[in-house]
Write a protein that holds these residues in place. Structure first.
Motif, PDB file in Angstrom:
ATOM      1  N   TYR A  88       0.815  -1.213   0.000  1.00  0.00           N
ATOM      2  CA  TYR A  88       0.000   0.000   0.000  1.00  0.00           C
ATOM      3  C   TYR A  88       0.850   1.265   0.000  1.00  0.00           C
ATOM      4  O   TYR A  88       0.325   2.361  -0.171  1.00  0.00           O
ATOM      5  CB  TYR A  88      -0.916   0.029   1.228  1.00  0.00           C
ATOM      6  N   GLY A  89       2.149   1.121   0.236  1.00  0.00           N
ATOM      7  CA  GLY A  89       3.027   2.286   0.221  1.00  0.00           C
ATOM      8  C   GLY A  89       2.836   3.205   1.404  1.00  0.00           C
ATOM      9  O   GLY A  89       3.092   4.404   1.312  1.00  0.00           O
ATOM     10  N   ASN A 103       0.354   0.903  -4.033  1.00  0.00           N
ATOM     11  CA  ASN A 103       1.295   1.978  -4.314  1.00  0.00           C
ATOM     12  C   ASN A 103       2.672   1.620  -3.758  1.00  0.00           C
ATOM     13  O   ASN A 103       3.147   2.212  -2.797  1.00  0.00           O
ATOM     14  CB  ASN A 103       0.793   3.290  -3.693  1.00  0.00           C
ATOM     15  N   LYS A 105       6.409   1.484  -2.823  1.00  0.00           N
ATOM     16  CA  LYS A 105       7.425   2.528  -2.792  1.00  0.00           C
ATOM     17  C   LYS A 105       8.818   1.984  -2.513  1.00  0.00           C
ATOM     18  O   LYS A 105       9.714   2.731  -2.114  1.00  0.00           O
ATOM     19  CB  LYS A 105       7.049   3.573  -1.739  1.00  0.00           C
TER      20      LYS A 105
END
Length: 201
Positions: A88-89, A103, A105
């Motif tokens: 999920y970042g 997401n 990262k």
């Protein structure tokens, strides 16, 4: 109703029942397992967890490819893939779930997303991807173990600074839910019944 299982471990260390390097070798079994639980991958170290290091990404992809080939050759009834909330970042907050936009990262998160997608293409196996925080096991090493010993001795401590909120899932809770996972597919944000949440800082 609880079911007894005969459990085999697979990995590089001599202590495993089936010793194999997933980056280099194909896996050959003498039986077809009912359930395969995947915890394999490049360790969640600070480089892999904070950068897109190509060497570590390539290693992680090779490991996932080895697992995927195992699943095709010996399709189990259930494949339980231990993924990560890092997809999920986010690094704080308790409100995200399996519907939160992906997401990644870091290379670590990117590889988790890729492996989830790869494993979900299997045709003859029920696949469940568990997106988990850090997992507390019986291993007597690392900061997670130190945190566990601290909590057992002194209790839960919450500081006012919210920047370091950490959640730890117990491996025993995951094991107790194996029967429930057999009846599910897709992506699950595991509802942790018991967790240690502590602020560092």
């Amino acid at each position: 109703m609880e079911t007894d299982y005969l459990v085999y471990t697979l990995g590089r260390k001599e202590s495993n029942d089936i010793k194999v390097d997933l980056e280099k070798s194909n896996i050959e079994l003498t039986f077809s397992p009912d359930i395969i639980i995947n915890c394999a991958g490049v360790v969640h170290n600070h480089i892999h967890a904070s950068t897109f290091n190509q060497s570590l990404i390539d290693r992680d992809r090779k490991i996932s490819s080895g697992i995927f080939q195992l699943l095709k050759n010996y399709p189990p009834k259930l494949f339980l893939n231990i993924s990560s909330v890092s997809v999920y970042g986010v690094d704080k907050g308790l409100s995200y779930n399996e519907n939160t936009p992906i997401n990644p990262k870091s290379g670590y998160a990117k590889c988790k997303v890729e492996s989830e997608s790869l494993f979900s293409t299997l045709e003859h196996t029920k696949v469940v991807n568990l997106r988990l925080p850090l997992i507390l096991t019986e291993r007597k090493v690392g900061n997670i173990h130190k945190l566990n010993e601290f909590v057992k001795k002194f209790g839960l401590i919450l500081f006012t600074n919210k920047k370091g909120l950490k959640s730890v899932a117990l491996s025993t809770d995951i094991a107790k839910n194996i029967e429930n996972f057999i009846h599910k597919t897709g992506y699950i944000q595991f509802q942790i019944r018991r967790s240690y949440i502590r602020n560092f800082g």
